[in-house]
Design a protein around this motif. Structure first.
Motif, mmCIF file in Angstrom:
data_model
loop_
_atom_site.group_PDB
_atom_site.id
_atom_site.type_symbol
_atom_site.label_atom_id
_atom_site.label_comp_id
_atom_site.label_asym_id
_atom_site.label_seq_id
_atom_site.Cartn_x
_atom_site.Cartn_y
_atom_site.Cartn_z
ATOM 1 N N ILE B 436 70.646 27.412 58.176
ATOM 2 C CA ILE B 436 70.873 26.130 58.225
ATOM 3 C C ILE B 436 71.546 25.531 56.951
ATOM 4 C CG2 ILE B 436 69.250 24.103 58.046
ATOM 5 C CD1 ILE B 436 68.974 25.258 60.805
ATOM 6 N N ARG B 437 70.874 25.880 55.616
ATOM 7 C CA ARG B 437 71.516 25.346 54.508
ATOM 8 C C ARG B 437 73.097 25.937 54.570
ATOM 9 N NH1 ARG B 437 67.622 22.216 52.744
ATOM 10 N NH2 ARG B 437 66.240 22.576 54.384
ATOM 11 N N LEU B 438 73.372 26.905 54.696
ATOM 12 C CA LEU B 438 74.787 27.514 54.207
ATOM 13 C C LEU B 438 75.697 27.049 55.572
ATOM 14 C CD1 LEU B 438 74.104 30.900 52.897
ATOM 15 C CD2 LEU B 438 74.376 28.654 51.665
ATOM 16 N N LEU B 439 75.349 27.094 56.868
ATOM 17 C CA LEU B 439 76.158 26.936 57.879
ATOM 18 C C LEU B 439 76.224 25.378 58.328
ATOM 19 C CD1 LEU B 439 75.870 30.364 59.837
ATOM 20 C CD2 LEU B 439 77.886 29.582 58.526
ATOM 21 N N LEU B 440 75.007 24.865 58.581
ATOM 22 C CA LEU B 440 74.791 23.660 59.369
ATOM 23 C C LEU B 440 75.209 22.424 58.336
ATOM 24 C CD1 LEU B 440 73.943 22.323 61.799
ATOM 25 C CD2 LEU B 440 71.648 22.141 60.942
ATOM 26 N N TRP B 441 74.933 22.670 57.019
ATOM 27 C CA TRP B 441 75.332 21.253 56.123
ATOM 28 C C TRP B 441 76.796 21.110 56.257
ATOM 29 C CZ3 TRP B 441 71.254 20.577 57.684
ATOM 30 C CH2 TRP B 441 69.787 20.611 57.259
ATOM 31 N N PRO B 442 77.545 22.152 55.754
ATOM 32 C CA PRO B 442 79.109 22.081 55.860
ATOM 33 C C PRO B 442 79.405 21.538 57.360
ATOM 34 C CG PRO B 442 78.386 24.106 54.953
ATOM 35 C CD PRO B 442 77.359 23.702 55.479
ATOM 36 N N LEU B 443 79.078 22.022 58.573
ATOM 37 C CA LEU B 443 79.417 21.763 59.562
ATOM 38 C C LEU B 443 79.133 20.050 59.870
ATOM 39 C CD1 LEU B 443 80.335 23.216 62.140
ATOM 40 C CD2 LEU B 443 78.028 22.938 63.203
ATOM 41 N N LEU B 461 70.845 16.796 63.599
ATOM 42 C CA LEU B 461 70.090 17.938 63.047
ATOM 43 C C LEU B 461 69.965 17.845 61.526
ATOM 44 C CD1 LEU B 461 72.072 20.668 64.926
ATOM 45 C CD2 LEU B 461 70.117 20.299 65.193
ATOM 46 N N ARG B 462 70.957 17.199 60.833
ATOM 47 C CA ARG B 462 70.861 17.359 59.486
ATOM 48 C C ARG B 462 69.882 16.134 59.085
ATOM 49 N NH1 ARG B 462 75.034 17.744 54.690
ATOM 50 N NH2 ARG B 462 73.585 17.413 53.098
ATOM 51 N N GLU B 467 62.592 19.710 60.150
ATOM 52 C CA GLU B 467 62.284 19.806 61.399
ATOM 53 C C GLU B 467 63.188 20.822 62.311
ATOM 54 O OE1 GLU B 467 59.871 18.826 63.482
ATOM 55 O OE2 GLU B 467 58.700 18.051 61.980
ATOM 56 N N THR B 468 64.542 20.758 61.962
ATOM 57 C CA THR B 468 65.646 21.497 62.320
ATOM 58 C C THR B 468 65.505 22.811 61.867
ATOM 59 O OG1 THR B 468 67.090 19.830 62.249
ATOM 60 C CG2 THR B 468 68.012 21.785 62.515
ATOM 61 N N THR B 469 65.077 22.923 60.520
ATOM 62 C CA THR B 469 64.890 24.421 60.136
ATOM 63 C C THR B 469 63.585 25.076 60.786
ATOM 64 O OG1 THR B 469 65.568 23.684 57.902
ATOM 65 C CG2 THR B 469 64.572 25.878 57.883
#
Lengths: 221, 828
Positions: B436-443, B461-462, B467-469
């Motif tokens: 979540i931290r490494l992929l979702l945030w940049p996305l 999501l962010r 909750e997303t995590t």
């Protein structure tokens, strides 16, 4: 029940900033008296009401109920006192959505361990004219009806003090007027001390005395 | 405290009516149902499989002794309602005219075996059939090897000690001997009454006495517990696991797989409960504050909620157990034919397990919930700006972790399996957070450039980071269970196919003389039998290990003692057999001599290490060599196996015979007659029946495993759905707001689809990664299987995650999409 508010203050710290929500508020309410506390949003009205109910603790000063310091009691002691002596009416009604009107009125009676909770609740619902709606859920009731259920609930425990927080805040003028009539009528019958927090001047007009809070301080008695 | 129980009950009923508890009850009940269904079914399959396997032990339990078993054991067993039979076995020479041979003599009572049956033929290499009878007094049943060695046929007489017996049948299958016949002497079976007549069983004779027991599992266990304390020296219990290693492997793997499935179900149950309780606490923040305002003390409210949740846990446990029982009944009925296994009724342990699990899960996971509720300020009724308190203390969460850990180990019944899966799940949860931290945030940073629909979804999501995590964690756990069970099952079935594939040797030829090797080879190849190899076989006794004399009595281990008491089969080969694997050291170079290659299991049992000097007595001559390699081999492969192998030159001058095994299809059985006629001294041993028994057992285990697998799939999907359901209320308000602010239904649908798709892909990737790793570790450390990395798992993880989460998410949000925005906004 007589209420004495002595030099009441509430300060909170937000980061490094100190915020005085209430400062040196003192006044007394005689047993059976009706008092309105007026003030604009953020003037500290709800905080004051919460302190009178013992829901929060003050930074300074004290609240005396019939001469006894409310905050000499611990939290459970204050809760027991609320159960014995206080009724509440809220702006947002605070009815539990899953319960019927009857069950909502029964709730504080059941908490007090009353075996006759249902009979009392039915009588109270009859007094607010909602006998036919006893089995309805809050979502099936109008705003005015919901506040009438809340009134029935508040008076069901025969409180010596009734604390009302903007009871007409979520209602239109006409419905609000009806609810005000009903609340004062019920209060007259029970003789409770009534403190109502509001910015509705019409509501305040029904009270024997009006106090104004401005920036956390009492402006005029 | 007055009437708390009553009030708790009324609150429970009201909450139930209001629909507050349904998700929680459903989650816990279904989780318990899956767990108990697996347990009920696994217990029954385990009992059924054990009973099936017990036919190969001739009993459910055996008391083995080196002296006659005290009669009180048999009397006590009968008093406990168990079936009892006694056998006596020893080695002796059997004579027939001028011929003699060493044979394993066994006396039996009528009714033997208690489980399974013997098979006999009326002539050597004739058609055999199962029989319920045993040799009558004065009769002997002998196997083909003994008949071959003595040159006798049915109707001839043989002498055993002082007794003269008439051969009345050729014994073709005796469950107890299994596939291990190579290491055993040929068999002669006689009636118990004739045993005394032989005069061979005397004080001090080396005889094995067996008390065979069969009956109800509970009665057997009680008897075993009773007898265990009364065992004298030289007496021990043997069940199928101890007696038949090749079956033990099948049963142990089955048990571990079912354990793994049950274990994953525990985790899924925990996840489902946790998810449902989160929603429960969200919805009870206001009521809790209100009740505090009405004067209920914090302690009293906690008591009330605890009682309420306890009752719910109990109800969910009971309901789940009933559902689990019904489900396994259904499974059994559906699969009755497929399993071809008679299943004994289930025991009570799963009932206890179900109810305790329901209660423990709800209460343990409630603790952080209740701690959180207890922190709700009563002032919240007046000041809505006071948000929900932070999640409960670490200590409170510890209770949930402890209960799950306890259940894990209870279910796994194997600390290593439990530990590996627990570590895997921890890795999964951490990977989910990292992903979540490494992929979702940049996305999401990139999402700002997208059109409104996907942008809204990704930013959402962010915005709900934590909750997303949590959702990603729950979703990846569900997917992990599905992928892991698929992978392990694949490895396992693959190894089965490799072990007993069609064409597995079913015929062994022994006693082939060196001068017959060429002729036999030609004979077989002329009949299109090509898949065989002729191995030289030498018998030798191990006398020294690194200079120390081998003394059987010095070994504590029974197996070690038995192995050192008799001669081993050695062979002399230039190359290691194809089905052997060198696991330590190296095979010798051409021309090297004075070296041995030892089977790893034997080395372990006898404490032989690489580099040790072994000395064998072969035909009275000493042969020494250094151990230069250890070999691993599959004993259930039905190929010719040797404990010890030496280079060809080293044993060149030693007397030897040859041995081979190959597959002879049923349609070509006539060839056996030709073979025996052409090579009269060669003995053929038909293991078709043994191979068939083992294959049937494997097939049934496979059937049972498939059912459990399907059941775990269902729970996995439930967790996915529950995880998606958590933010339902909030999502409804969000959708209402988006719609109120002018987003079209289409934009909202695209936003939701993007959110679910990304969540599904992330969870799928995390699950696939951890499942690959766990499958590898489990194959190595728990299942003892060869693991082939499976790249498809990534496709299955990503594709499955995407499809499942997207479909379930959109389906669950369908109603929210259709609802008028105002209704969504006013939603309580």
């Amino acid at each position: 029940m007589r209420i004495d508010i002595e030099h009441l203050g509430k300060t909170v710290h937000v980061g490094e900033n100190r915020l005085d929500i209430l400062s040196d508020v003192s006044f007394s309410v005689n047993s059976g008296e009706t008092v309105a506390i007026l003030g604009s949003s953020g003037s500290g009205k709800s905080t004051l009401l919460g302190l009178i109910a013992g829901l929060d603790v003050p930074s300074t000063g004290c609240v005396r109920l019939d001469g006894d310091d409310l905050f000499a009691l611990d939290e459970d002691g204050r809760a027991a006192l609320r159960a014995r002596s206080m009724g509440f009416v809220f702006q947002s009604f605070q009815l539990l959505p899953g319960l019927t009107a009857l069950e909502n009125v029964m709730l504080p009676l059941e908490l007090a361990g009353r075996g006759d909770a249902e009979q009392i609740a039915r009588v109270q619902l009859q007094r607010v004219g909602l006998t036919a709606r006893a089995r309805h859920r809050p979502t099936q009731l109008s705003g005015g009806e919901q506040q009438r259920v809340a009134l029935a609930r508040a008076f069901a425990v025969a409180p010596r003090v009734l604390l009302a927080d903007e009871p007409t805040g979520n209602l239109d003028a006409r419905t609000g007027a009806q609810v005000i009539e009903l609340m004062f009528e019920l209060n007259r019958a029970q003789g409770a001390t009534l403190i109502v927090v509001t910015h509705d001047v019409a509501l305040a007009g029904h009270c024997a005395r009006r106090l104004r809070l401005e920036g956390g301080r009492l402006a005029a008695a | 405290m007055f009437g708390n129980g009553n009030l708790a009950w009324r609150m429970l009923v009201r909450d139930w009516r209001a629909g507050e508890l349904r998700l929680l009850l459903l989650a816990v009940a279904l989780a318990v149902a899956s767990l108990t269904a697996v347990r009920f079914f696994a217990d029954r399959v385990e009992l059924g499989l054990t009973r099936e396997a017990n036919t190969l032990l001739a009993a459910d339990l055996v008391l083995v002794s080196d002296h006659p078993v005290d009669a009180t054991f048999a009397a006590e067993a009968r008093a406990r309602g168990l079936e009892v039979s006694v056998t006596t076995a020893f080695l002796s020479m059997v004579l027939a005219g001028e011929e003699n041979a060493l044979a394993g003599i066994k006396s039996v009572q009528p009714g033997y075996p208690l489980r399974g049956s013997l098979r006999v033929a009326s002539e050597l290499y004739g058609v055999d059939a199962p029989t319920r009878s045993t040799p009558a007094p004065g009769e002997a049943w002998i196997d083909a090897r003994l008949a071959g060695a003595l040159g006798v046929a049915v109707g001839d007489h043989v002498e055993v000690g002082d007794a003269r017996l008439r051969v009345t049948a050729i014994l073709t299958f005796e469950g107890e001997r299994g596939g291990n016949f190579m290491a055993l002497a040929p068999r002669l079976m006689l009636n118990e009454i004739d045993l005394a007549r032989t005069g061979l069983v005397q004080e001090g004779s080396r005889v094995i006495h067996r008390l065979l027991l069969a009956g109800d599992a509970a009665a057997l266990n009680r008897f075993r517990a009773w007898a265990q304390a009364r065992l004298a020296r030289g007496e021990r219990f043997e069940d199928v696991r101890a007696a038949r290693p090749e079956l033990r492997q099948v049963l142990d793997r089955a048990q571990r797989y079912l354990g793994l499935a049950a274990l994953l179900n525990v985790l899924l149950a925990a996840a489902a409960t946790q998810i449902a309780l989160r929603r429960y606490v969200q919805r009870h923040l206001d009521p809790f504050a209100l009740l505090r305002c009405f004067g209920a003390s914090r302690r009293r409210l906690l008591d009330l909620y605890f009682a309420q949740l306890g009752a719910l846990g109990l109800a969910a446990g009971a309901l789940g157990t009933s559902l689990g029982w019904a489900a396994q009944q259904g499974m059994t009925r559906l699969l009755g034919d497929t399993l071809r296994l008679s299943l004994p009724p289930p025991g009570w342990t799963p009932v206890l397990l179900g109810v305790v699990t329901g209660l423990a899960l709800v209460l343990a996971f409630s603790l952080p919930t209740l701690v959180r509720l207890a922190r709700v300020p009563a002032l919240r009724v007046l000041r809505r700006d006071l948000g929900p308190p932070r999640a409960g203390a670490l200590l409170a969460h510890g209770a949930g972790v402890a209960v799950v850990a306890g259940l894990l180990f209870w279910q796994a019944g194997d600390a290593r399996l439990g530990g590996i899966v627990a570590a895997g799940v921890l890795a999964l949860l951490l990977s989910a957070v990292l992903a979540i931290r490494l992929l979702l945030w940049p996305l999401t940073a990139w999402a700002r450039r997208l059109s409104p629909g996907p942008r809204l979804g990704l930013l959402n999501l962010r915005r709900h980071g934590w909750e997303t995590t949590l959702q990603a964690m729950a979703l990846s756990l569900g997917l992990l269970a599905l992928l892991l069970l698929t992978l392990v099952r694949g490895d396992w079935f693959e190894s089965w196919r490799a072990q007993a594939p069609p064409g597995t040797p079913n015929l062994f030829l022994i006693n082939i003389q060196p001068w017959q090797v060429q002729a036999l080879d030609t004979h077989l190849r002329a009949r299109s039998i090509d898949d065989f190899m002729l191995y030289p076989m030498v018998r030798g006794r191990l006398t020294h290990i690194s200079g120390r004399v081998v003394d059987p009595a010095a070994f504590d281990d029974d197996r070690a003692r038995r192995l050192t008491e008799r001669e081993f089969n050695l062979s002399a080969l230039a190359q290691p057999p194809a089905h052997n694997e060198i696991i330590a050291g190296a095979w010798w170079r051409p021309g090297e001599t004075g070296v041995f290659s030892v089977e790893a299991g034997l080395a372990r049992t006898l404490g032989i290490a690489l580099g040790d000097e072994l000395r064998f007595d072969i035909g009275g001559l000493p042969f020494s060599g250094r151990v230069t390699s250890l070999r691993k081999l599959e004993w259930d492969s039905f190929r010719v196996n040797f404990f010890v192998i030496a280079p060809v030159d080293m044993l060149a001058d030693v007397p030897r015979s040859y041995v081979t095994s190959f597959h002879l299809p049923a349609s070509r059985r006539a060839l056996l007659g030709e073979l025996v006629a052409a090579f009269p001294n060669v003995t053929a041993i038909d293991v078709e029946q043994v191979v068939a028994e083992l294959r049937t057992l494997m097939d049934r285990v496979a059937g049972a495993v498939q059912v459990i697998f399907v059941f775990s799939l269902a729970v996995g999907v439930l967790v996915l759905l529950a995880a998606l359901h958590t933010r339902r209320d909030e999502r409804a308000r969000e959708i209402g707001l988006w719609r109120a602010l002018g987003a079209s239904r289409r934009v909202v649908a695209i936003a939701l689809a993007s959110e679910f798709a990304v969540l599904g892909l992330l969870a799928g990737a995390v699950a696939a990664g951890v499942a690959s790793l766990l499958a590898w570790v489990l194959a190595q450390r728990v299942f003892d299987l060869a693991h082939a990395p499976n790249p498809w798992i990534w496709l299955a993880g990503l594709g499955g995650g995407l499809a499942l989460v997207l479909a379930a998410g959109l389906l669950a949000s369908r109603e929210l999409l259709r609802a008028p925005p105002l209704r969504s906004l006013n939603r309580e």
